[in-house]
Scaffold this motif. Structure first.
Motif, PDB file in Angstrom:
ATOM      1  N   ARG A 128       0.750  -1.311   0.006  1.00  0.00           N
ATOM      2  CA  ARG A 128       0.142   0.081   0.014  1.00  0.00           C
ATOM      3  C   ARG A 128       0.857   1.385   0.026  1.00  0.00           C
ATOM      4  NH1 ARG A 128      -2.915  -1.942   3.590  1.00  0.00           N
ATOM      5  NH2 ARG A 128      -4.269  -3.151   2.457  1.00  0.00           N
ATOM      6  N   ALA A 129       2.053   1.218   0.835  1.00  0.00           N
ATOM      7  CA  ALA A 129       2.962   2.256   0.762  1.00  0.00           C
ATOM      8  C   ALA A 129       3.920   2.359  -0.459  1.00  0.00           C
ATOM      9  CB  ALA A 129       3.725   2.047   1.987  1.00  0.00           C
ATOM     10  N   GLY A 130       3.712   1.532  -1.425  1.00  0.00           N
ATOM     11  CA  GLY A 130       4.647   1.572  -2.335  1.00  0.00           C
ATOM     12  C   GLY A 130       5.982   1.117  -2.429  1.00  0.00           C
ATOM     13  N   GLU A 131       6.338   0.629  -1.040  1.00  0.00           N
ATOM     14  CA  GLU A 131       7.664   0.073  -0.868  1.00  0.00           C
ATOM     15  C   GLU A 131       7.901  -1.187  -1.393  1.00  0.00           C
ATOM     16  OE1 GLU A 131       7.210   2.165   3.400  1.00  0.00           O
ATOM     17  OE2 GLU A 131       7.492  -0.011   3.319  1.00  0.00           O
ATOM     18  N   ILE A 132       6.948  -2.127  -1.707  1.00  0.00           N
ATOM     19  CA  ILE A 132       7.206  -3.309  -2.257  1.00  0.00           C
ATOM     20  C   ILE A 132       6.195  -3.274  -3.512  1.00  0.00           C
ATOM     21  CG2 ILE A 132       6.713  -5.830  -2.409  1.00  0.00           C
ATOM     22  CD1 ILE A 132       7.647  -5.706   0.469  1.00  0.00           C
ATOM     23  N   GLU A 133       6.707  -3.773  -4.778  1.00  0.00           N
ATOM     24  CA  GLU A 133       5.603  -3.725  -5.993  1.00  0.00           C
ATOM     25  C   GLU A 133       5.136  -5.023  -6.010  1.00  0.00           C
ATOM     26  OE1 GLU A 133       7.290  -3.133  -9.840  1.00  0.00           O
ATOM     27  OE2 GLU A 133       5.463  -2.809 -10.708  1.00  0.00           O
ATOM     28  N   LEU A 134       3.547  -5.297  -6.191  1.00  0.00           N
ATOM     29  CA  LEU A 134       2.858  -6.103  -6.677  1.00  0.00           C
ATOM     30  C   LEU A 134       2.314  -6.234  -7.806  1.00  0.00           C
ATOM     31  CD1 LEU A 134       1.625  -9.123  -5.603  1.00  0.00           C
ATOM     32  CD2 LEU A 134      -0.358  -7.731  -4.500  1.00  0.00           C
ATOM     33  N   GLU A 135       2.874  -7.007  -8.549  1.00  0.00           N
ATOM     34  CA  GLU A 135       2.552  -7.159 -10.152  1.00  0.00           C
ATOM     35  C   GLU A 135       1.407  -8.377 -10.099  1.00  0.00           C
ATOM     36  OE1 GLU A 135       5.372  -6.228 -13.017  1.00  0.00           O
ATOM     37  OE2 GLU A 135       4.896  -7.881 -14.073  1.00  0.00           O
ATOM     38  N   VAL A 136       0.108  -8.239 -10.715  1.00  0.00           N
ATOM     39  CA  VAL A 136      -0.922  -9.055 -10.717  1.00  0.00           C
ATOM     40  C   VAL A 136      -0.944  -9.567 -12.185  1.00  0.00           C
ATOM     41  CG1 VAL A 136      -3.030  -9.669  -9.716  1.00  0.00           C
ATOM     42  CG2 VAL A 136      -1.664  -7.976  -8.517  1.00  0.00           C
ATOM     43  N   TYR A 137      -1.206 -10.884 -12.317  1.00  0.00           N
ATOM     44  CA  TYR A 137      -1.516 -11.475 -13.738  1.00  0.00           C
ATOM     45  C   TYR A 137      -2.631 -12.594 -13.433  1.00  0.00           C
ATOM     46  CZ  TYR A 137       2.683  -9.592 -15.713  1.00  0.00           C
ATOM     47  OH  TYR A 137       3.618  -8.754 -16.091  1.00  0.00           O
ATOM     48  N   PRO A 138      -3.618 -12.787 -14.231  1.00  0.00           N
ATOM     49  CA  PRO A 138      -4.693 -14.048 -14.141  1.00  0.00           C
ATOM     50  C   PRO A 138      -3.503 -15.252 -13.936  1.00  0.00           C
ATOM     51  CG  PRO A 138      -4.996 -12.802 -16.036  1.00  0.00           C
ATOM     52  CD  PRO A 138      -3.752 -12.179 -15.656  1.00  0.00           C
ATOM     53  N   MET A 139      -3.928 -16.329 -13.267  1.00  0.00           N
ATOM     54  CA  MET A 139      -3.159 -17.397 -12.894  1.00  0.00           C
ATOM     55  C   MET A 139      -2.777 -18.459 -14.172  1.00  0.00           C
ATOM     56  SD  MET A 139      -4.058 -20.526 -10.058  1.00  0.00           S
ATOM     57  CE  MET A 139      -5.037 -19.437  -9.167  1.00  0.00           C
ATOM     58  N   GLY A 140      -3.710 -18.558 -15.044  1.00  0.00           N
ATOM     59  CA  GLY A 140      -3.472 -19.194 -16.020  1.00  0.00           C
ATOM     60  C   GLY A 140      -2.333 -18.626 -17.072  1.00  0.00           C
ATOM     61  N   THR A 141      -2.501 -17.318 -17.152  1.00  0.00           N
ATOM     62  CA  THR A 141      -1.509 -16.408 -17.865  1.00  0.00           C
ATOM     63  C   THR A 141       0.015 -16.723 -17.103  1.00  0.00           C
ATOM     64  OG1 THR A 141      -3.243 -14.917 -18.667  1.00  0.00           O
ATOM     65  CG2 THR A 141      -0.939 -13.969 -18.524  1.00  0.00           C
ATOM     66  N   LEU A 142      -0.207 -16.827 -15.715  1.00  0.00           N
ATOM     67  CA  LEU A 142       1.262 -16.809 -15.144  1.00  0.00           C
ATOM     68  C   LEU A 142       1.729 -18.261 -15.566  1.00  0.00           C
ATOM     69  CD1 LEU A 142       0.914 -15.329 -11.583  1.00  0.00           C
ATOM     70  CD2 LEU A 142       2.780 -14.762 -13.277  1.00  0.00           C
ATOM     71  N   ALA A 143       1.175 -19.319 -15.245  1.00  0.00           N
ATOM     72  CA  ALA A 143       1.410 -20.511 -15.806  1.00  0.00           C
ATOM     73  C   ALA A 143       1.846 -20.590 -16.959  1.00  0.00           C
ATOM     74  CB  ALA A 143       0.218 -21.560 -15.679  1.00  0.00           C
ATOM     75  N   GLU A 144       1.454 -20.002 -18.051  1.00  0.00           N
ATOM     76  CA  GLU A 144       1.781 -19.871 -19.460  1.00  0.00           C
ATOM     77  C   GLU A 144       3.083 -19.275 -19.658  1.00  0.00           C
ATOM     78  OE1 GLU A 144       0.236 -22.236 -21.031  1.00  0.00           O
ATOM     79  OE2 GLU A 144       1.076 -21.873 -23.016  1.00  0.00           O
ATOM     80  N   LYS A 145       3.179 -18.080 -18.907  1.00  0.00           N
ATOM     81  CA  LYS A 145       4.474 -17.346 -18.704  1.00  0.00           C
ATOM     82  C   LYS A 145       5.803 -18.146 -18.558  1.00  0.00           C
ATOM     83  CE  LYS A 145       4.248 -12.994 -17.179  1.00  0.00           C
ATOM     84  NZ  LYS A 145       4.358 -11.979 -18.097  1.00  0.00           N
ATOM     85  N   TYR A 146       5.516 -18.986 -17.333  1.00  0.00           N
ATOM     86  CA  TYR A 146       6.849 -19.786 -16.943  1.00  0.00           C
ATOM     87  C   TYR A 146       6.911 -20.872 -18.311  1.00  0.00           C
ATOM     88  CZ  TYR A 146       5.981 -17.390 -12.599  1.00  0.00           C
ATOM     89  OH  TYR A 146       5.882 -16.417 -11.609  1.00  0.00           O
ATOM     90  N   ARG A 147       5.613 -21.414 -18.473  1.00  0.00           N
ATOM     91  CA  ARG A 147       5.808 -22.707 -19.356  1.00  0.00           C
ATOM     92  C   ARG A 147       6.634 -22.150 -20.557  1.00  0.00           C
ATOM     93  NH1 ARG A 147       4.177 -25.367 -23.684  1.00  0.00           N
ATOM     94  NH2 ARG A 147       2.993 -23.472 -24.446  1.00  0.00           N
ATOM     95  N   ALA A 148       6.196 -20.768 -21.211  1.00  0.00           N
ATOM     96  CA  ALA A 148       6.615 -20.406 -22.211  1.00  0.00           C
ATOM     97  C   ALA A 148       8.170 -20.048 -22.168  1.00  0.00           C
ATOM     98  CB  ALA A 148       5.890 -19.114 -22.839  1.00  0.00           C
ATOM     99  N   ALA A 149       8.454 -19.643 -21.011  1.00  0.00           N
ATOM    100  CA  ALA A 149      10.139 -19.305 -20.812  1.00  0.00           C
ATOM    101  C   ALA A 149      10.807 -20.611 -20.708  1.00  0.00           C
ATOM    102  CB  ALA A 149      10.171 -18.752 -19.221  1.00  0.00           C
TER     103      ALA A 149
END
Lengths: 225, 246
Positions: free
Chosen positions: B98-119
């Motif tokens: 909330r304070a912007g001290e840590i970034e939280l980047e959000v994706y749909p779960m299946g998109t994340l699964a595919e991002k790792y698979r593609a890599a």
């Protein structure tokens, strides 16, 4: 504004939604009221898929039956049904996105008469304009039938079936049916059709807590449990 | 080819400040807790933890320690916030987000699964229907406003799709039920989840295994992750944990 009408408890909303699940369906249930639907499918030839990576998820596990390597997508310990299968997460989402699920049931913060819904972020409650998407958008993208189970109004009495969605959208134009504590509404190309009402309530009562103009089904009836 | 390491300290000795590390686990199941604890002890900073579905909510003690030590720069996840907003308001991680001290980047779960698979599969980017019509289609979803980069879309057969990129990580920390000394891995039940795709996405993949086997002891028909993806193997005890998230 407090809640205007008393209606079905959460378990019964889930029970009503479960009646739309047919033998032979592969089903994925979201967090919240949708998870309760699993209590009402006994005896049906239905297979539950859980996006964590299994088909044929069994009932919740308690005490000695708890296995720390066996949880559902809501992080609850579950049991195995005969024929259970485990798979990888990308395989799980291939099934989901690829259109292999017959019925998807999700919770929602808001839905409109065109089948758009919002459910993943509540900026006002969190003080953040991001939230937990989880598997919701993938489930919607691949859904054959998308049902929502939810309370008809927010805790402050505000309608959740609205003309314009104010929360961040999950998906556009994909919702088929909405099951609430007060009514069953089908989303059609003509608009939202009121199909069933909680016993004792009139269509006017439902309209008073619903923003878009409801089309009254010719065979309107009381919610069938 | 013996890939075992005698100690956890040696297995992560070269993890530098600023490393991007894949952390599998679906809430409490399949989280590489012992590697996470070693990371806390090592004290490296400016870390990006690339997750799939809330492993840090399933390992809250480790998360809180990482936040208190100021080791995190960024978390990538589909479900990074506590389910309960009330709990979240008091949580050190969410407060830092909330304070912007840590970034939280959000994706749909299946998109994340595919991002790792593609890599792991040598595919730099892919089009997906997931997120079309939502903010996910428009730009990167993150609490840090200046990092909200626009996304590209393309229409195939009359339907719109979003372009998403592969997510290669410097390291992948893996938790397996069983592994042989050459890195062939077997997962147990739903603790498999993101472990396999992340093992393929890590430039250096380090597997903590509950049961260490000799080559030939694992049924070759039952290997989930080939040792070709795994550079380091470490025997760890099976530890119990609470299966809850708030």
């Amino acid at each position: 504004m407090a809640k205007k009408f008393e209606g079905l408890p959460r378990e019964m909303i889930a029970m009503r939604a479960s009646k739309e699940i047919k033998d032979g369906d592969y089903v994925n249930l979201g967090i919240g009221i949708p998870t309760l639907v699993s209590n009402w499918i006994e005896g049906k030839d239905v297979i539950l898929q859980s996006e964590i990576g299994m088909t044929k998820t069994g009932p919740l596990a308690f005490n000695d039956d708890i296995d720390q390597d066996l949880i559902n997508a809501s992080c609850q310990p579950v049991t195995e049904l005969p024929g259970i299968a485990y798979f990888d997460i990308f395989d799980s989402f291939s099934m989901i996105r690829g259109g292999y699920m017959d019925v998807i049931i999700m919770g929602a913060l808001q839905v409109n008469g065109r089948g758009d819904y919002a459910g993943w972020a509540n900026p006002a409650a969190r003080g953040l304009d991001i939230g937990n998407i989880g598997g919701s958008m993938d489930l919607c993208a691949g859904a054959t039938k998308l049902f929502l189970t939810m309370t008809h109004t927010a805790p402050d009495g505000a309608p959740k079936i609205v003309n314009e969605i104010s929360f961040p959208l999950t998906v556009k134009g994909k919702v088929n049916m909405v099951f609430t504590d007060l009514a069953v509404i089908e989303i059609t190309s003509e608009g939202p059709v009121l199909k069933e009402v909680y016993p004792g309530l009139t269509p006017e009562d439902i309209q008073s807590v619903t923003e878009p103009k409801l089309i009254i089904a010719p065979d309107l009836k009381e919610i069938e449990l | 080819m013996d890939k075992t390491y005698p100690s956890i300290e040696e297995a992560i000795v070269d993890v530098p400040d600023g490393a991007v590390i894949a952390i599998p686990g679906f809430f409490a199941a399949g989280v590489p807790r012992i590697l996470l604890q070693a990371l806390i002890k090592k004290g490296v900073k400016e870390l990006t933890l690339a997750c799939g579905c809330g492993p840090l909510l399933g390992a809250t003690e480790e998360l809180t320690q990482l936040v208190k030590n100021r080791q995190l720069k960024k978390v990538i996840d589909s479900y990074g916030l506590f389910r309960s907003a009330t709990k979240g308001l008091q949580d050190p991680f969410e407060q830092a987000v909330r304070a912007g001290e840590i970034e939280l980047e959000v994706y749909p779960m299946g998109t994340l699964a595919e991002k790792y698979r593609a890599a792991g599969a040598g595919i730099p980017a892919f089009y997906t229907p997931t997120g079309v019509g939502s903010i996910v289609e428009k730009n990167t979803v993150t609490n840090i406003v200046e990092n909200r980069k626009p996304k590209e879309t393309k229409v195939f057969d009359g339907e719109k799709y979003v372009l998403e990129y592969a997510l290669k990580t410097d390291y992948a920390f893996i938790h397996a039920y069983m592994g042989d000394k050459e890195g062939n891995l077997v997962y147990r039940k739903t603790s498999r989840n993101f472990n396999h795709v992340m093992a393929t996405a890590g430039k250096i993949t380090i597997a903590e295994v509950e049961n260490l086997m000799e080559p030939g002891e694992i049924d070759p028909d039952c290997v989930h992750t080939s040792g070709i993806y795994v550079q380091r193997v470490l025997k760890v005890p099976r530890i119990g944990f609470a299966i809850t998230i708030d």
